[in-house]
Design an enzyme around this catalytic site. Structure first.
Site, mmCIF file in Angstrom:
data_model
loop_
_atom_site.group_PDB
_atom_site.id
_atom_site.type_symbol
_atom_site.label_atom_id
_atom_site.label_comp_id
_atom_site.label_asym_id
_atom_site.label_seq_id
_atom_site.Cartn_x
_atom_site.Cartn_y
_atom_site.Cartn_z
ATOM 1 N N LYS A 220 38.394 3.029 13.544
ATOM 2 C CA LYS A 220 39.654 3.707 13.805
ATOM 3 C C LYS A 220 39.662 4.319 15.204
ATOM 4 O O LYS A 220 38.601 4.572 15.792
ATOM 5 C CB LYS A 220 39.858 4.843 12.786
ATOM 6 N N ARG A 294 40.877 -0.369 -1.125
ATOM 7 C CA ARG A 294 41.258 -1.328 -2.174
ATOM 8 C C ARG A 294 40.037 -2.075 -2.718
ATOM 9 O O ARG A 294 40.038 -2.526 -3.860
ATOM 10 C CB ARG A 294 42.304 -2.295 -1.622
#
Length: 439
Positions: A220, A294
């Site tokens: 990130k 996920r």
């Protein structure tokens, strides 16, 4: 407390304008309640008496008021300040007590019940906020698991914590892959409440527990990365809900599951392009290591099959796209059971943790359909909130499932009327409202 002349002895009387009767709402009551608390602190008040009946108007009954006011006061008074050095020249403004006054003795039992219930719920929310607000060096997966054990001891819940060896033995490929770049071992939390109510059906709660998310190899940007300690908000909410459920003695069999990992770009980290095998046997090509939530949720959702649940609800700070869509105003909700989704939506209107449904049309699966594997963990970037849910749907073992994307609502960057900056504990009140009215 009942009316005993306290108002006559009060040194100051505060009149609070509530606006038009037909515009009065639960949310406005929360904001006015927080305003009264703030005013009392500014005036250095030690005791506040609130005439509960004067806040009950329109659609809000007295019982509602007796629950909303204390719950809001407890949440509004919370601050994450344990690491701040005390300032000697700045006295802390604290109120010793706040009393709810009512006039009819016949209301006593219902109001006392509402008051007790609200304090339990507020305590669970603030407990959840405290877990989330802790920095990642203080709250790694093993520490979150330690709090789960504590919740289990206090609430007499069944508790099982699976460590790295058990996770590998069960072939939970998503959890293994995400955690392998970190020195912190993964933990898989299982809490179980209300086994005696099993005949009425089981509800499974699943919460994302990424205690810190660097994005892994798909790292990130540095700006705002410190907020990725909040990426375990779903797991913390599951702990808070289980804590409250046992104290409220809800007549329901509840199983809380939280896969907990740290996503780091270490030498052993998974790479974009890796293909992994999940708990339910499906293969996944990892396109983006920052789409890690996920992966761990997929294994957890598949795992719930062993409990034969009637319904599954998962909570996760899953996609930045959800925050882009709803800001901090709503939870994104998707699911395979319209009745369950509607239950949660209605509960959101009651609690103020509002939800808005997004579609799960089959056409969206084409975006993440794999070329070298069954599924890819990320698509083109468009429709990111929906495609993330479509990914999870492939691992849900039953028909009744709802997914709550709390990415935009899990924390605040500035103080709000009854929420200090930081974690909100979103999901705790919402899901407890659903469970309280479960049929």
């Amino acid at each position: 407390a009942s009316y005993d002349g306290s108002i006559e002895r009060a040194s100051e009387l505060l009149l609070v304008g509530l606006g038009k009767n037909d515009k009065w709402s639960r949310e406005k009551l929360r904001k006015r309640t927080a305003g009264v608390l703030g005013y009392g602190k500014c005036q250095n008040a030690k005791t506040i008496h609130l005439l509960a009946e004067t806040f009950s108007s329109g659609p809000i009954r007295l019982d509602d008021t007796a629950e909303i006011i204390p719950e809001t006061l407890d949440r509004a008074d919370y601050r994450f300040d344990k690491y701040l050095s005390p300032k000697k020249d700045e006295p802390k403004r604290e109120i010793d007590s706040i009393e709810l006054l009512y006039s009819k003795k016949a209301n006593k039992n219902s109001l006392v019940t509402a008051l007790g219930r609200s304090r339990v719920i507020a305590e669970a929310v603030n407990f959840t906020r405290q877990l989330i607000n802790e920095p990642a060096n203080v709250m790694p997966p093993r520490e979150l698991a330690a709090y789960a054990r504590k919740v289990a001891r206090e609430g007499r819940l069944r508790c099982q914590i699976l460590g790295p060896s058990e996770i590998k033995r069960l072939k939970m490929g998503g959890i293994i892959a995400v955690s392998q770049g970190s020195h912190e071992p993964p933990q898989f939390i299982i809490l179980e409440y209300g086994v005696a109510h099993k005949k009425r059906g089981t509800v499974c709660l699943v919460g994302k527990g990424v205690t810190f998310d660097t994005g892994g190899i798909s790292i990130k940007p540095s700006k705002d990365m410190e907020k990725m300690k909040y990426d375990m908000s779903g797991a913390a909410a599951v702990l808070g809900i289980m804590k409250a459920a046992s104290r409220l003695k809800l007549p329901i069999h509840l199983v809380g599951v939280a896969p907990c990992v740290e996503n780091m770009p270490g030498g052993g980290a998974q790479r974009p392009g890796d293909i992994i095998k999940m708990y339910n046997g499906k293969s996944v090509e990892v396109i983006n290591t920052d789409a890690e939530g996920r992966l761990i949720l997929a294994d957890a959702l598949s795992f719930t099959e062993k409990f034969k649940p009637k319904a599954i609800i998962d909570m996760a700070t899953l996609t930045g796209a959800c925050a882009v869509t709803f800001a901090d105003k709503a939870v994104g909700i998707m699911g395979t059971d319209s009745a369950l989704v509607e239950k949660i939506r209605r509960a959101g209107e009651t609690t103020g943790e509002r939800c808005w449904e997004l579609p799960l049309w089959e056409e969206y699966f084409e975006i993440i359909k794999g070329h070298h594997s069954d599924i890819m963990n990320a698509g083109s970037g468009h429709g990111g909130t929906i495609t993330a849910a479509m990914f999870l749907k492939e691992f849900v073992p039953i028909k009744s499932w709802a997914h709550l994307d709390i990415a935009g609502t899990a924390w605040l960057d500035s103080d709000k009327p009854y929420h200090a900056r930081g974690a909100t504990g979103v999901g705790v009140r919402l899901v407890l409202e659903v469970l309280r009215n479960w049929k």
